[in-house]
Write an enzyme that holds these catalytic residues in place. Structure first.
Site, mmCIF file in Angstrom:
data_model
loop_
_atom_site.group_PDB
_atom_site.id
_atom_site.type_symbol
_atom_site.label_atom_id
_atom_site.label_comp_id
_atom_site.label_asym_id
_atom_site.label_seq_id
_atom_site.Cartn_x
_atom_site.Cartn_y
_atom_site.Cartn_z
ATOM 1 N N SER A 9 0.728 -1.273 0.099
ATOM 2 C CA SER A 9 -0.094 -0.206 -0.092
ATOM 3 C C SER A 9 1.062 1.079 -0.016
ATOM 4 O O SER A 9 1.515 1.606 1.058
ATOM 5 C CB SER A 9 -0.859 0.015 1.285
ATOM 6 O OG SER A 9 -1.557 1.305 1.322
ATOM 7 N N HIS A 34 -0.881 -1.792 -4.168
ATOM 8 C CA HIS A 34 -2.100 -1.335 -3.587
ATOM 9 C C HIS A 34 -2.280 0.187 -3.733
ATOM 10 O O HIS A 34 -1.405 0.836 -2.949
ATOM 11 C CB HIS A 34 -2.307 -1.950 -2.234
ATOM 12 C CG HIS A 34 -3.858 -1.864 -1.568
ATOM 13 N ND1 HIS A 34 -4.496 -2.535 -2.086
ATOM 14 C CD2 HIS A 34 -4.198 -1.077 -0.723
ATOM 15 C CE1 HIS A 34 -5.594 -2.251 -1.152
ATOM 16 N NE2 HIS A 34 -5.462 -1.443 -0.536
ATOM 17 N N ASP A 36 -4.780 3.257 -2.809
ATOM 18 C CA ASP A 36 -5.825 3.513 -1.937
ATOM 19 C C ASP A 36 -6.585 4.857 -2.532
ATOM 20 O O ASP A 36 -6.001 5.821 -2.290
ATOM 21 C CB ASP A 36 -5.548 3.632 -0.650
ATOM 22 C CG ASP A 36 -5.198 2.246 0.079
ATOM 23 O OD1 ASP A 36 -6.205 1.671 0.149
ATOM 24 O OD2 ASP A 36 -4.146 2.045 0.552
ATOM 25 N N MET A 38 -9.380 7.666 -1.744
ATOM 26 C CA MET A 38 -10.211 8.100 -0.583
ATOM 27 C C MET A 38 -10.926 9.478 -1.134
ATOM 28 O O MET A 38 -10.378 10.110 -1.529
ATOM 29 C CB MET A 38 -9.472 8.161 0.757
ATOM 30 C CG MET A 38 -8.759 6.827 1.160
ATOM 31 S SD MET A 38 -7.950 7.238 2.577
ATOM 32 C CE MET A 38 -7.286 5.647 3.060
ATOM 33 N N HIS A 67 -7.747 0.196 -4.803
ATOM 34 C CA HIS A 67 -9.156 -0.093 -3.738
ATOM 35 C C HIS A 67 -9.663 1.342 -3.712
ATOM 36 O O HIS A 67 -9.230 2.445 -3.059
ATOM 37 C CB HIS A 67 -8.005 -0.325 -2.137
ATOM 38 C CG HIS A 67 -8.969 -0.589 -0.993
ATOM 39 N ND1 HIS A 67 -8.643 -0.352 0.354
ATOM 40 C CD2 HIS A 67 -10.254 -0.626 -1.124
ATOM 41 C CE1 HIS A 67 -9.731 -0.613 0.963
ATOM 42 N NE2 HIS A 67 -10.695 -0.696 0.251
ATOM 43 N N MET A 69 -12.381 3.639 -1.881
ATOM 44 C CA MET A 69 -13.006 3.849 -0.875
ATOM 45 C C MET A 69 -13.619 5.117 -0.921
ATOM 46 O O MET A 69 -13.674 6.192 -0.598
ATOM 47 C CB MET A 69 -11.984 4.104 0.286
ATOM 48 C CG MET A 69 -11.508 2.787 0.928
ATOM 49 S SD MET A 69 -10.125 2.975 1.960
ATOM 50 C CE MET A 69 -8.768 2.876 0.862
ATOM 51 N N MET A 138 -11.526 -5.851 5.287
ATOM 52 C CA MET A 138 -10.789 -4.743 6.016
ATOM 53 C C MET A 138 -10.440 -5.116 7.424
ATOM 54 O O MET A 138 -11.637 -5.739 8.034
ATOM 55 C CB MET A 138 -11.657 -3.324 5.939
ATOM 56 C CG MET A 138 -11.771 -2.901 4.706
ATOM 57 S SD MET A 138 -10.096 -2.491 3.784
ATOM 58 C CE MET A 138 -9.268 -1.304 4.814
ATOM 59 N N ASP A 176 -6.726 -6.152 4.664
ATOM 60 C CA ASP A 176 -5.996 -4.891 4.300
ATOM 61 C C ASP A 176 -6.132 -4.240 5.805
ATOM 62 O O ASP A 176 -7.524 -3.852 6.355
ATOM 63 C CB ASP A 176 -6.913 -4.112 3.279
ATOM 64 C CG ASP A 176 -6.089 -2.856 2.978
ATOM 65 O OD1 ASP A 176 -5.189 -2.491 3.639
ATOM 66 O OD2 ASP A 176 -6.782 -1.897 2.236
ATOM 67 N N GLY A 177 -4.986 -3.783 6.378
ATOM 68 C CA GLY A 177 -4.969 -2.977 7.567
ATOM 69 C C GLY A 177 -4.417 -3.597 8.752
ATOM 70 O O GLY A 177 -4.661 -4.844 9.018
HETATM 71 C C1 DX5 Z 1 -6.862 1.921 5.039
HETATM 72 C C2 DX5 Z 1 -6.109 1.666 3.523
HETATM 73 C C3 DX5 Z 1 -4.750 0.673 3.915
HETATM 74 C C4 DX5 Z 1 -3.808 0.901 4.421
HETATM 75 C C5 DX5 Z 1 -3.019 -0.106 5.154
HETATM 76 O O1 DX5 Z 1 -7.951 2.484 4.630
HETATM 77 O O2 DX5 Z 1 -7.092 0.784 2.812
HETATM 78 O O3 DX5 Z 1 -4.688 -0.062 2.443
HETATM 79 O O4 DX5 Z 1 -2.740 1.879 3.684
HETATM 80 O O5 DX5 Z 1 -2.180 0.374 5.914
HETATM 81 P P1 DX5 Z 1 -1.230 -0.014 7.003
HETATM 82 O O6 DX5 Z 1 -0.844 -1.506 6.541
HETATM 83 O O7 DX5 Z 1 -0.426 0.856 7.612
HETATM 84 O O8 DX5 Z 1 -2.499 -0.809 7.982
HETATM 85 ZN ZN ZN Z 2 -6.364 -0.567 0.960
#
Ligand code: DX5
Ligand code: ZN
Length: 217
Positions: A9, A34, A36, A38, A67, A69, A138, A176-177
């Site tokens: 990520s 990955h 992300d 948002m 991903h 969101m 998640m 993820d997370g």
């Molecule tokens: C959170 C993201 C993740 C995040 C994961 O909303 O979807 O992909 O970057 O980060 P880590 O591995 O630090 O929890």
């Molecule tokens: Zn993610």
């Protein structure tokens, strides 16, 4: 557990040196990158979007695992596809017609993932499991990197894995997370195959070693 993949990520990368950090992640053994997205509405944070993906896809050699969101993701599937996404994962909670989004992703020739937040039960995925290419559980509340792993999600992963095995569906579970060398072991045991990691990888002094630790090698 044979075929575990690490998806890096880049939310935790140095965004001023993104190209270098992507190369570092690929050289360290991350098979997926990955990405992300948002929107500040579906989650309380804003990251990056289509123009950044355009640049990333020009330099990334590996699979681009996007991903989303964002609220009402169907609006942006064509744009993210055109920008070079290989897999597009969207949230079950963010749309009214899940199948329409899966179909839109497939019509763009991309793989479709469906994600669920920690409070959403695995059972909602049952009727889409044979249509999706990946299911994302998640393991933190979406929105930020660097949060602690939610251990209650282990049971959800096992439950989903059981449902998939019973129906002889081979699609992978992504998590993820909060993934690090300890939580990686637990999610793999529970049945996850694609492990997203951000802060653990990008904060590691030796990323290749961190990837091997996640893979358990
Ligand atoms: C959170 C993201 C993740 C995040 C994961 O909303 O979807 O992909 O970057 O980060 P880590 O591995 O630090 O929890
Ligand atoms: Zn993610």
């Amino acid at each position: 557990m044979e075929n575990v993949i690490v998806s890096a990520s880049i939310l935790s990368a140095d965004l001023c040196a993104l190209g270098k950090d992507i190369e570092r992640a690929e050289n360290a053994g991350c098979e997926y990158i990955h990405f992300d997205v948002m929107d500040g509405v579906f989650v309380p944070n804003i990251s990056y979007g289509i123009p950044v993906l355009d640049s990333v896809s020009r330099i990334a050699r590996n699979v681009l695992d996007v991903h989303l969101m964002i609220t009402d993701p169907i609006r942006y599937i064509k744009a993210f596809s055109a920008s070079g996404a290989d897999i597009i994962t969207f949230h079950y909670e963010a749309c009214t017609d899940v199948m329409a989004v899966v179909d839109e992703i497939h019509s763009c020739g991309k793989k479709a993932g469906i994600a669920i937040k920690p409070a959403t039960p695995a059972s909602v995925l049952e009727r889409f499991a044979d249509k999706a290419d990946m299911l994302l559980v998640m393991t933190v509340e979406p929105g930020f990197g660097g949060q602690g792993f939610n251990f209650d999600m282990l049971e959800k992963i096992s439950e989903l894995k059981k449902m998939l095995s019973e129906r002889d569906l081979k699609i992978p579970i992504q998590v993820d997370g909060g993934i690090n060398e300890l939580t990686a072991e637990l999610v793999k045991k529970a049945g996850a195959e694609i492990l997203v990691a951000g802060s653990y990888l990008f904060n590691a002094p030796d990323m290749a070693l961190a990837v091997r630790k996640i893979l358990g090698r």
